[in-house]
Design an enzyme around this catalytic site. Structure first.
Site, PDB file in Angstrom:
ATOM      1  N   ASP A   1      62.694  41.419  36.645  1.00  0.00           N
ATOM      2  CA  ASP A   1      61.864  42.445  37.256  1.00  0.00           C
ATOM      3  C   ASP A   1      61.322  43.320  36.137  1.00  0.00           C
ATOM      4  O   ASP A   1      61.209  42.874  34.992  1.00  0.00           O
ATOM      5  CB  ASP A   1      62.740  43.271  38.230  1.00  0.00           C
ATOM      6  CG  ASP A   1      61.963  43.901  39.362  1.00  0.00           C
ATOM      7  OD1 ASP A   1      61.199  44.849  39.096  1.00  0.00           O
ATOM      8  OD2 ASP A   1      62.106  43.454  40.516  1.00  0.00           O
TER       9      ASP A   1
ATOM     10  N   HIS B   1      60.970  50.215  39.515  1.00  0.00           N
ATOM     11  CA  HIS B   1      61.016  49.117  40.487  1.00  0.00           C
ATOM     12  C   HIS B   1      62.297  48.301  40.331  1.00  0.00           C
ATOM     13  O   HIS B   1      63.035  48.073  41.298  1.00  0.00           O
ATOM     14  CB  HIS B   1      59.780  48.234  40.311  1.00  0.00           C
ATOM     15  CG  HIS B   1      59.606  47.176  41.348  1.00  0.00           C
ATOM     16  ND1 HIS B   1      60.166  45.916  41.221  1.00  0.00           N
ATOM     17  CD2 HIS B   1      58.930  47.170  42.511  1.00  0.00           C
ATOM     18  CE1 HIS B   1      59.824  45.189  42.279  1.00  0.00           C
ATOM     19  NE2 HIS B   1      59.074  45.921  43.085  1.00  0.00           N
TER      20      HIS B   1
ATOM     21  N   SER C   1      59.537  43.635  48.100  1.00  0.00           N
ATOM     22  CA  SER C   1      60.390  43.860  46.921  1.00  0.00           C
ATOM     23  C   SER C   1      61.710  44.506  47.292  1.00  0.00           C
ATOM     24  O   SER C   1      62.722  44.292  46.634  1.00  0.00           O
ATOM     25  CB  SER C   1      59.686  44.755  45.902  1.00  0.00           C
ATOM     26  OG  SER C   1      58.738  44.061  45.154  1.00  0.00           O
TER      27      SER C   1
END
Length: 420
Positions: free
Chosen positions: A139, A196, A359
């Protein structure tokens, strides 16, 4: 030009609330002109020692949440506010537009639309044949010093930190907690651009009982390998970076891999890397078209979610009322299951915040997969996938949208095949 991998956070719903400063909330702005916000759904006693677990509706939903979305009549972008606790009001409305410019959509939480985590934790605690599990989060980077994550991070015991030597001979110098394939160095956390990946990691295995949120998996058994393959504020990378990351993860002991990202362009190298891997991949299905409207990836594939391989679980984004988020991609052949992914609170750089998208749904499944795999050393990864899909809780709204026709049920998956 090769299309780039990108992280799957819903564009119009990529908003972060620092819970330490909530009400009024501090929001980290995206580059969009108009932003959405939410507060938590009012849960009771999910994890009393974790003050922000109150807002983790995906793990437990008592039906006490209502979101009101004000949509501009000629666009798909809206603003969110909640009725509990203490509405934060209509945040982000342009002053130049009056109330007649908007239509109102109300979404009410439905009790029981959650992953049923408490029975899963009970069954896990009773298990007697546990093992250590490494989960690769490929990621953006991860804030490995975050108070809720620092005890959840994989440590390469064969590497001596900071000596500038490749002690374990794996080709990577000082890869103590993973590797950065975006910048080609050992710096697995570079700052706010890594929110994220940090958010994904928290859902999977944040510590419990330390005052923050609560992760799904037990971080005494499950460790997160931070592999940064996406960078910049937009969270992009290349398929080649993802392939390198996959090979690194498996070579260094990971058995489960979370991929909350994807690309529209087919890559044979990526396909081969996943198909030939022994890891189980949990993959986000993607967040719709350029207007944020979800579509079938059976017809218009996103990769790796649409790869037809046995070692992939592809995940759609479930709302708290049991329907797919309007931005979530779907596909009766390509997408396996749905999991909570809208207004999910988790760890971010130096704090906690809400994010939305597939996600956020994928790490719900990853956390459950890691918990199951850690609970019984006799289980194979194929067994883990089978448990998760066989026990998906059917929902009418998901029929024809995902292969199982249902949502993630951690409690059922953990106790699958056990006598009552």
């Amino acid at each position: 030009m090769r299309r780039r991998f990108s992280a799957f956070v819903t564009a119009a719903a990529f908003s972060i609330i620092s819970l330490a400063q909530a009400f009024p909330a501090y929001a980290k702005q995206s580059d969009e002109a108009f932003h959405t916000f939410a507060v938590g759904p009012g849960l009771i006693n999910l994890s009393p020692e974790d003050q922000y677990a109150t807002y983790q509706w995906g793990l437990k939903n008592d039906g006490e949440f209502q979101a009101i979305e004000l949509k501009q009549k000629f666009t798909d972008i809206g603003a969110i506010y909640s009725n509990v606790p203490n509405p934060i009001g209509l945040i982000g409305l342009p002053r130049s537009n009056g109330p007649d410019s908007y239509s109102q959509v109300v979404t009410n939480a439905v009790p029981g639309i959650d992953i049923n985590v408490l029975p899963a934790w009970k069954a896990y605690s009773a298990a007697t044949n546990k093992r250590q599990v490494i989960v690769a989060v490929i990621d953006t980077g991860i804030d490995i010093n975050h108070p809720d994550l620092k005890n959840s991070i994989w440590v390469n015991e064969d590497e001596i930190p900071g000596d500038g030597i490749d002690n374990d001979g794996n080709g990577f110098v000082d890869d103590v907690n993973g590797w950065n394939f975006f910048d080609n160095n050992n710096q697995v956390y570079t700052g706010n651009e890594d929110d994220h990946g940090t958010h994904v990691a928290g859902t999977i295995a944040a510590s419990r009982g330390d005052g923050g949120i609560t992760g799904i998996a037990d971080n005494s058994q499950v460790k997160i390998m931070s592999i940064k393959a996406l960078g910049t504020s937009s969270g992009t990378g290349t398929p080649e970076m993802i392939v390198q990351a996959i090979k690194y993860a498996e070579a260094n002991g990971a058995s489960i891999c979370n991929l909350s990202s994807g690309t529209l362009k087919y890559s044979q190298e990526l396909a081969d890397a996943i198909q030939n891997s022994n890891m189980l991949f949990i993959v986000a299905a993607g967040n719709g078209d350029t207007n944020g409207i979800g579509y079938s990836i059976d017809d218009n594939p996103i990769y790796p979610a649409a790869f037809p391989y046995d070692n992939i679980i592809s995940v759609a984004n479930l709302m708290f009322d049991g329907s797919l988020d309007t931005s979530s991609n779907f596909g009766a052949a390509s997408v396996d299951i749905a999991a909570p992914g809208s207004y999910i609170v988790s760890t971010i750089s130096n704090g906690y915040g809400f994010m939305s998208g597939t996600s956020m749904a994928a790490p719900m499944v990853t956390g459950v997969a890691a918990m199951i795999y850690a609970s019984d050393a006799n289980l194979s990864l194929a067994d883990v996938k089978n448990r998760i899909l066989q026990t998906a809780r059917p929902l009418e709204q998901l029929q024809g949208k995902v292969a199982t026709g249902g949502m993630l049920d951690a409690g059922a998956a953990m106790t699958y095949g056990q006598s009552s």
